[in-house]
Scaffold this motif. Structure first.
Motif, mmCIF file in Angstrom:
data_model
loop_
_atom_site.group_PDB
_atom_site.id
_atom_site.type_symbol
_atom_site.label_atom_id
_atom_site.label_comp_id
_atom_site.label_asym_id
_atom_site.label_seq_id
_atom_site.Cartn_x
_atom_site.Cartn_y
_atom_site.Cartn_z
ATOM 1 N N THR A 258 -79.204 31.113 -41.575
ATOM 2 C CA THR A 258 -80.657 31.215 -41.668
ATOM 3 C C THR A 258 -81.218 32.447 -40.971
ATOM 4 O OG1 THR A 258 -80.677 29.644 -39.883
ATOM 5 C CG2 THR A 258 -81.227 28.812 -42.066
ATOM 6 N N GLN B 74 -83.095 23.847 -45.114
ATOM 7 C CA GLN B 74 -84.338 24.446 -44.639
ATOM 8 C C GLN B 74 -85.205 24.991 -45.769
ATOM 9 O OE1 GLN B 74 -83.874 27.874 -41.966
ATOM 10 N NE2 GLN B 74 -85.058 26.689 -40.497
ATOM 11 N N ILE C 109 -79.087 25.684 -48.351
ATOM 12 C CA ILE C 109 -79.458 25.294 -46.993
ATOM 13 C C ILE C 109 -80.706 24.410 -47.059
ATOM 14 C CG2 ILE C 109 -80.284 26.212 -44.785
ATOM 15 C CD1 ILE C 109 -77.406 26.832 -45.303
ATOM 16 N N ARG D 56 -80.062 23.597 -40.851
ATOM 17 C CA ARG D 56 -79.241 24.805 -40.936
ATOM 18 C C ARG D 56 -77.976 24.571 -41.765
ATOM 19 N NH1 ARG D 56 -78.965 26.673 -34.716
ATOM 20 N NH2 ARG D 56 -78.489 24.465 -34.455
ATOM 21 N N LEU D 57 -77.760 23.311 -42.144
ATOM 22 C CA LEU D 57 -76.590 23.004 -42.979
ATOM 23 C C LEU D 57 -77.033 22.825 -44.429
ATOM 24 C CD1 LEU D 57 -74.739 20.332 -40.792
ATOM 25 C CD2 LEU D 57 -74.377 22.796 -40.841
ATOM 26 N N HIS E 219 -74.012 29.042 -39.781
ATOM 27 C CA HIS E 219 -75.335 28.924 -40.392
ATOM 28 C C HIS E 219 -75.817 30.294 -40.853
ATOM 29 C CE1 HIS E 219 -78.150 30.704 -37.509
ATOM 30 N NE2 HIS E 219 -77.240 30.416 -36.627
#
Ligand SMILES: Nc1ncnc2c1ncn2[C@@H]1O[C@H](COP(=O)(O)OP(=O)(O)OP(=O)(O)O)[C@@H](O)[C@H]1O
Ligand SMILES: [Mg+2]
Lengths: 312, 247
Positions: B21, A137, A135, A94-95, B19
């Motif tokens: 996401t 991800q 990010i 998430r970073l 975050h």
């Protein structure tokens, strides 16, 4: 304190999970500034050994010293001076990439300038600097793997543990990483302990390899030593006139370990120290029409497979 | 050590609050809470908001409930996302990791409470102010902030225990809500089990409570503090990285 030129030293190290002996009495040494490859089939105990060396698991018997520190009583000192890329990349998805590296820089108390500098160096080297704000991800597996390697090196550790570092990397990236590892070891005296299933890779960069199977260390030495001990050389002869009697005579020679016909070619396996010229001369003398001769050298992979077969 | 704890807090906050996401950033939810508890509710209730103990319950308890999400994530989340082992392989000490995780969620709750309480002051002064500056009863305000701190520590240490044992965040949530509900229900269960004795006790306590409210409140704080310290010590004892890897 262990002498400085030995970075890892284990003494009859055991680790048991219930009835399972994941690591079953291994003893070996790794010299400072060298690359040690830890090879073995799945479930052999490689990852468990790394965990033991980092003091993340306690041995059920035996002991180990890493950088001169006991893994049981001085694990903090070991972790302070080592970097580790374990089974999972361990990235905070998430970073951003930059934040991941920055976090580890902070953990190791690097100053703000040091962190910025290091992040730039490492990411530029891997061709990821432009994408540092993204990010994690959203990154591909190989990109994450590269980032995880960068993170491991963030604080300039004296010893790095890398559990299958090139898994999932493209050929260019893995050869780049291998080069970096060799440089680190040669130029900066960093000790590298890596596991890999890529035996060609181990053969290329490892100064020494250890083969572990079912928790037992079955062989340690340089890739060449291992090949010499286990593997055989071979000679591939393309031509005509391979009479059965000639083959029988060949087989009877003390240096020859096996003779076979594959696709009308003759393949002769013989011991390492044998001069292959002698064999060619013998064949020519028997009237074999030789079109082409190719010499095959046993690879580390052959030696590895032979070793495991022997164990069975 | 302090530096390491701050590093962990930074990381936790970055992960949870900034975050990007899930579509919106974490701080948007914080704004929504502060908007409801610090602007909407005070606006509806008028100037009494600052003197009414009920308002304290709102801005003090809501954030504490919110922390449980963050705490459940503390270790179970790292395990689920496969980052725990890497974190444990760093130079950080067990204590720094543990305290960093606890502090991150406690401060998170405390900041939201503080923001909500202060937003309430602004709302009331802007909407209902008549020249003089209106503020909470200081005892209510500071007592409330202290209570938030102490209860948040308790909640987050319980959360850490649960999270240590759980392998997924979902499991941690379930265990956490069960165990906190159980703890809050203990007084009711006791009253149910011993109706006569507890009524007697309450009748005897009530006058004493009224006479010595400050003493009682201080005593409650002292007990909370003691429980917090005990829980932290227990958590510290329980938190050993060589055991964490195996679970
Ligand atoms: N926490 C654990 N509890 C029980 N058994 C375990 C645990 N960790 C590892 N094992 C067992 O120990 C053995 C060695 O595992 P390990 O992960 O070290 O293998 P490996 O050599 O790294 O394999 P791979 O190449 O597949 O990564 C396996 O049989 C595994 O099932
Ligand atoms: Mg493994």
């Amino acid at each position: 304190m262990t002498e400085n030129h030995i970075s890892i030293q284990t003494q009859d190290l055991h680790c048991q999970f219930g009835d399972l002996h994941a690591v079953d009495g291994i003893t070996f040494e790794v010299e400072t500034g060298t690359i040690f490859g830890f090879l073995g089939p799945n479930g052999a105990g490689k990852t468990t050994t790394i965990r033991l060396l980092l003091g993340l698991l306690e041995p059920s018997a035996g002991s180990a010293r890493v950088l001169g520190f006991d893994t049981h009583t001085q694990a903090d000192q070991i972790r302070l001076n080592c970097g580790a890329l374990l089974e999972h990349s361990g990235l905070y998805e998430r970073l951003s990439a930059e934040d991941n590296l920055d976090l580890f820089g902070r953990i190791w108390h690097l100053s703000s300038e040091q962190r910025t500098q290091r992040i730039q160096n490492l990411l530029e080297n891997m061709g990821l600097y432009e994408r540092r704000k993204e990010i994690v991800q959203t990154w591909s597996h190989g990109m994450k793997q590269k980032l995880a390697v960068a993170r491991t090196l963030m604080h300039d550790p004296k010893l790095v543990f890398l559990d299958e570092p090139t898994a999932g990397l493209d050929p260019l990236a893995s050869s780049g990483l291998r080069e970096d590892l060799v440089q680190m070891a040669r130029r900066h005296g960093v000790t590298v302990f890596l596991t890999t299933h890529n035996l060609a890779e181990a053969e290329k960069i490892c100064d020494r390899v250890g083969v572990i199977n079912k928790g037992k260390l079955i062989s340690v030495g340089s890739p060449d030593e291992l090949r010499l001990k286990q593997g055989t050389n071979s000679l591939l002869v393309v031509g005509r006139g391979f009479e059965q009697s000639i083959l029988n005579e060949l087989k009877a020679m003390p240096d020859v370990t096996a003779v076979e016909i594959q696709d009308h070619h003759l393949v002769v396996h013989f011991k390492q120290e044998t001069e292959s010229g002698k064999l060619v001369q013998f064949l020519a003398g028997k009237g074999v029409m030789i079109d082409e001769v190719r010499k095959g050298k046993a690879s580390l992979e052959d030696a590895f497979l032979a070793l495991l077969e022997e164990e069975e | 050590m302090i530096q390491d704890i701050i590093t962990i807090i930074r990381k936790e906050w970055k992960e949870v609050i900034f975050h990007r996401t899930s579509g919106r950033q974490g701080w948007v939810s914080i704004l929504i809470i502060v908007g409801i508890v610090g602007i909407y509710l005070p606006y509806m209730s008028g100037a009494e908001w600052l003197s009414d103990p009920i308002s304290l319950l709102t801005w003090a308890w809501l954030p504490i409930i919110m922390t449980s999400g963050m705490v459940a994530d503390a270790f179970a989340g790292e395990r689920e996302r496969h980052t725990l082992e890497t974190l444990l392989s760093t130079r950080l000490s067990d204590t720094a990791i543990l305290l960093g995780k606890v502090a991150a969620s406690v401060l998170y709750a405390w900041m939201i409470s503080l923001l909500s309480a202060l937003a309430g002051v602004i709302t009331v002064n802007v909407a209902f102010g008549e020249g003089t500056f209106l503020f909470y009863d200081p005892v209510l305000f500071f007592g409330g902030l202290l209570a938030v701190l102490l209860v948040a520590i308790l909640m987050s240490t319980i959360g850490v225990f649960v999270s240590l044992k759980a392998s997924t965040v979902r499991q941690a949530y379930q265990k956490l809500s069960l165990s906190t509900t159980a703890i809050w229900f203990i007084p009711f269960i006791l009253i149910q089990a011993f109706p006569n004795q507890s009524m007697d006790l309450l009748q005897n306590l009530a006058p004493a409570l009224e006479k010595n409210l400050t003493v009682v409140v201080l005593a409650v704080f002292a007990v909370l503090l003691l429980v917090d310290v005990l829980m932290l010590l227990l958590a510290k004892k329980r938190f050993k990285r060589t055991r964490l890897i195996l679970e």
